[in-house]
Design a protein around this motif. Sequence first.
Motif, PDB file in Angstrom:
ATOM      1  N   ILE A  69       0.834  -1.218   0.000  1.00 56.14           N
ATOM      2  CA  ILE A  69       0.000   0.000   0.000  1.00 56.14           C
ATOM      3  C   ILE A  69       0.866   1.264   0.000  1.00 56.14           C
ATOM      4  N   PRO A  70       1.764   1.455   0.980  1.00 57.20           N
ATOM      5  CA  PRO A  70       2.623   2.645   0.893  1.00 57.20           C
ATOM      6  C   PRO A  70       3.563   2.585  -0.309  1.00 57.20           C
ATOM      7  N   ALA A  71       3.910   1.383  -0.747  1.00 60.61           N
ATOM      8  CA  ALA A  71       4.690   1.195  -1.986  1.00 60.61           C
ATOM      9  C   ALA A  71       5.955   2.043  -2.013  1.00 60.61           C
ATOM     10  N   GLY A  72       6.617   2.180  -0.870  1.00 66.14           N
ATOM     11  CA  GLY A  72       7.898   2.884  -0.823  1.00 66.14           C
ATOM     12  C   GLY A  72       7.815   4.326  -0.376  1.00 66.14           C
ATOM     13  N   GLU A  73       6.615   4.832  -0.061  1.00 72.51           N
ATOM     14  CA  GLU A  73       6.472   6.231   0.382  1.00 72.51           C
ATOM     15  C   GLU A  73       5.711   6.295   1.690  1.00 72.51           C
ATOM     16  N   TRP A  74       6.189   7.147   2.587  1.00 73.82           N
ATOM     17  CA  TRP A  74       5.471   7.334   3.858  1.00 73.82           C
ATOM     18  C   TRP A  74       5.358   8.823   4.149  1.00 73.82           C
ATOM     19  N   GLN A  75       4.155   9.278   4.383  1.00 77.33           N
ATOM     20  CA  GLN A  75       3.881  10.693   4.657  1.00 77.33           C
ATOM     21  C   GLN A  75       4.545  11.592   3.622  1.00 77.33           C
ATOM     22  N   GLY A  76       4.351  11.214   2.373  1.00 76.07           N
ATOM     23  CA  GLY A  76       4.829  12.029   1.262  1.00 76.07           C
ATOM     24  C   GLY A  76       6.320  11.952   0.993  1.00 76.07           C
ATOM     25  N   ARG A  77       7.033  11.110   1.760  1.00 75.22           N
ATOM     26  CA  ARG A  77       8.479  10.995   1.537  1.00 75.22           C
ATOM     27  C   ARG A  77       8.827   9.619   0.986  1.00 75.22           C
ATOM     28  N   ARG A  78       9.772   9.616   0.061  1.00 76.24           N
ATOM     29  CA  ARG A  78      10.264   8.333  -0.432  1.00 76.24           C
ATOM     30  C   ARG A  78      11.220   7.743   0.590  1.00 76.24           C
ATOM     31  N   ILE A  79      10.931   6.538   1.032  1.00 78.70           N
ATOM     32  CA  ILE A  79      11.769   5.888   2.044  1.00 78.70           C
ATOM     33  C   ILE A  79      12.781   4.993   1.327  1.00 78.70           C
ATOM     34  N   PRO A  80      14.081   5.237   1.556  1.00 80.58           N
ATOM     35  CA  PRO A  80      15.082   4.420   0.864  1.00 80.58           C
ATOM     36  C   PRO A  80      15.032   2.960   1.302  1.00 80.58           C
ATOM     37  N   GLY A  81      15.555   2.106   0.453  1.00 79.32           N
ATOM     38  CA  GLY A  81      15.649   0.687   0.813  1.00 79.32           C
ATOM     39  C   GLY A  81      14.543  -0.143   0.197  1.00 79.32           C
ATOM     40  N   ILE A  82      14.526  -1.426   0.578  1.00 80.57           N
ATOM     41  CA  ILE A  82      13.566  -2.348  -0.026  1.00 80.57           C
ATOM     42  C   ILE A  82      12.165  -2.109   0.547  1.00 80.57           C
ATOM     43  N   ARG A  89      12.328   1.027   8.226  1.00 80.09           N
ATOM     44  CA  ARG A  89      13.147   2.147   7.761  1.00 80.09           C
ATOM     45  C   ARG A  89      12.552   3.501   8.122  1.00 80.09           C
ATOM     46  N   ALA A  90      11.207   3.573   8.195  1.00 83.06           N
ATOM     47  CA  ALA A  90      10.567   4.841   8.548  1.00 83.06           C
ATOM     48  C   ALA A  90      10.146   4.854  10.025  1.00 83.06           C
ATOM     49  N   ARG A  91      10.550   3.804  10.756  1.00 86.87           N
ATOM     50  CA  ARG A  91      10.216   3.737  12.183  1.00 86.87           C
ATOM     51  C   ARG A  91       8.729   3.991  12.418  1.00 86.87           C
ATOM     52  N   ILE A  92       7.900   3.268  11.696  1.00 85.22           N
ATOM     53  CA  ILE A  92       6.451   3.469  11.813  1.00 85.22           C
ATOM     54  C   ILE A  92       5.937   2.671  13.016  1.00 85.22           C
ATOM     55  N   PRO A  93       5.264   3.338  13.946  1.00 83.92           N
ATOM     56  CA  PRO A  93       4.761   2.626  15.106  1.00 83.92           C
ATOM     57  C   PRO A  93       3.744   1.551  14.709  1.00 83.92           C
ATOM     58  N   PRO A 186       5.365  -7.851  20.480  1.00 86.87           N
ATOM     59  CA  PRO A 186       6.251  -7.190  21.448  1.00 86.87           C
ATOM     60  C   PRO A 186       7.518  -7.993  21.761  1.00 86.87           C
ATOM     61  N   ASN A 187       7.471  -9.310  21.558  1.00 86.17           N
ATOM     62  CA  ASN A 187       8.626 -10.137  21.853  1.00 86.17           C
ATOM     63  C   ASN A 187       9.338 -10.668  20.599  1.00 86.17           C
ATOM     64  N   GLY A 188       8.848 -10.293  19.438  1.00 86.97           N
ATOM     65  CA  GLY A 188       9.513 -10.705  18.196  1.00 86.97           C
ATOM     66  C   GLY A 188      10.774  -9.871  17.988  1.00 86.97           C
ATOM     67  N   ALA A 189      11.683 -10.360  17.152  1.00 91.33           N
ATOM     68  CA  ALA A 189      12.924  -9.626  16.911  1.00 91.33           C
ATOM     69  C   ALA A 189      12.689  -8.445  15.974  1.00 91.33           C
ATOM     70  N   GLY A 190      13.489  -7.410  16.157  1.00 92.96           N
ATOM     71  CA  GLY A 190      13.587  -6.361  15.139  1.00 92.96           C
ATOM     72  C   GLY A 190      12.931  -5.033  15.435  1.00 92.96           C
ATOM     73  N   ASN A 191      11.836  -5.006  16.170  1.00 93.97           N
ATOM     74  CA  ASN A 191      11.174  -3.719  16.414  1.00 93.97           C
ATOM     75  C   ASN A 191      11.662  -3.121  17.729  1.00 93.97           C
ATOM     76  N   ASP A 192      12.670  -2.212  17.609  1.00 91.61           N
ATOM     77  CA  ASP A 192      13.166  -1.542  18.809  1.00 91.61           C
ATOM     78  C   ASP A 192      12.536  -0.157  18.965  1.00 91.61           C
ATOM     79  N   TRP A 193      11.792   0.284  17.941  1.00 93.61           N
ATOM     80  CA  TRP A 193      11.196   1.623  18.068  1.00 93.61           C
ATOM     81  C   TRP A 193       9.905   1.599  18.885  1.00 93.61           C
ATOM     82  N   ASP A 194       9.201   0.454  18.904  1.00 94.43           N
ATOM     83  CA  ASP A 194       8.033   0.326  19.782  1.00 94.43           C
ATOM     84  C   ASP A 194       8.369  -0.442  21.061  1.00 94.43           C
ATOM     85  N   PHE A 195       9.217  -1.463  20.926  1.00 96.97           N
ATOM     86  CA  PHE A 195       9.332  -2.446  22.006  1.00 96.97           C
ATOM     87  C   PHE A 195      10.709  -2.529  22.652  1.00 96.97           C
TER      88      PHE A 195
END
Length: 474
Positions: A69-82, A89-93, A186-195
């Motif tokens: 859905i965002p297809a590489g863009e978040w809040q009007g900005r192109r987010i680098p990376g896959i 990459r955009a630290r989306i909660p 909350p206990n899965g790997a990778g999300n340090d911005w929420d958890f």
Amino acid sequence: MPPLRRRLRSRGFAAGTVVAALAFSLLSVPGLRTQGRAPEPQDPAQQKRLEWFHQAKYGLFIHWGLYAIPAGEWQGRRIPGIGEWIMNRARIPVREYGQLAGQFNPVKFDAGEWVKLAQDAGMKYIVITSKHHDGFALYQSKVSTYDVVDATPFGRDILKELAEACAKAKMPLGFYYSQAQDWHDPNGAGNDWDFGPDDRKDFDKYLRGKAEPQVRELLTGYGPVALLWFDTPRMMNVGDRARRFTDIVRKLQPDTLIDGRLGVAGDYVTTGDNVIPPDVQNTAWEVPATINHTWGYKSYDHDWKSPGTIIFKLVDIVSKGGNYLLNVGPRADGIIPEPSQYVLRSAGAWLKVNGEAVYGAGPTPFGDELGEPSSKGAKDLRGQPLMLARTEWRVTTKPGKLYVTFFAEPRAPFELPAMTNTVKRAYRLADGAPVDFKVQDGKTVLNVERPIYDPMATVVVVEIDGPAVIRGTR
Ligand code: JFZ
């Protein structure tokens, strides 16, 4: 011939060990500890499991999820990376990203059409993301409601529809499952911005509470699962974590293949993404690869590989004993981007004519054609001798046959490396037209027609006496 290449090229048991050791050092990428370790010497059951895989050679990878859905863009900005990493990459909660589920309504999704595309492309298996790192499941899960049936207006079980279409077409279907990273849990790997940091999580709680039961669901609700494609095995090398998944798979579906990124050796080695090893590998292996520069759909990545590039990579991979798992990223409406479809179907047209050189074909008995290490002793990024690849031709094999695929017109009379076998016949695979040849100093010289018959790739079949090439001169 320089010693490295001589060693890499030699066959036989003792030499094979050297080849394997070198092979795995070549396949490992520092900083990405996800490469498969060498599987144990293959047991007969494993060899049996791998039979279809060795025949298939070419598969369709599908990365699909809320990130389309965002297809590489978040809040009007192109987010680098896959594209499928956008949440990270955009630290989306979690709370914000999860709202995408309310918009997921791919009304143009048609499982039959996806399978038809794979067939037209000449692909022999399909692997789809059942749950990627974002934690969202493309099927109805009882373990979590964060799935396509329970959380979206679409409400249809995508994996079920695809499994049915695949069964109808006798197309083996496998599931990608992100066993370690789960940015929603909350206990899965990778999300340090929420958890917070991973080392403060109860990771086993996530594994036992979500990942393991979801893998059980995949192995019980969707018919035969050709393979499970685990990925990014963070924190999986502790205790029996990885083994618990192997046990689940072997118990529920003993024929299901396990890729090389679970955390313990699987049934085959998975190379780094888009990494094709420079030489023949004496083990089952697969390269996962993108058709542009992303796995999940990105609206502004139009840098598609050409059909000729795809065919070169496929034949190159097969000539080194591997499989090619080539990805598409469907859009949020359920349509696979038309340019990817065009590329896949064009390559498929070539395979309709020349597939005999690919499906079930073995690696090259030579290796001279692959390239040579830089004469200046240069090292690549991994500290391995830098290989200067050659791309003019490749060889694949079947008992009594060599398939010599030309990607460019030979610049001089074309000579096969010396072998003691007698050449019985040579002909063009596409139309059966005979190809003149003579033998000079033990080398077979093929008179390849100019201009070259099919500029994308022309296959000449060389029939020899005996099942396999014996190198050397008589
Ligand atoms: C992983 C995923 O993170 C990615 O989103 C995609 O699914 C891809 C197929 O796999 O990314 C990796 C994993 C391993 C390597 C590179 C990218 N590697 O070992 O080089």
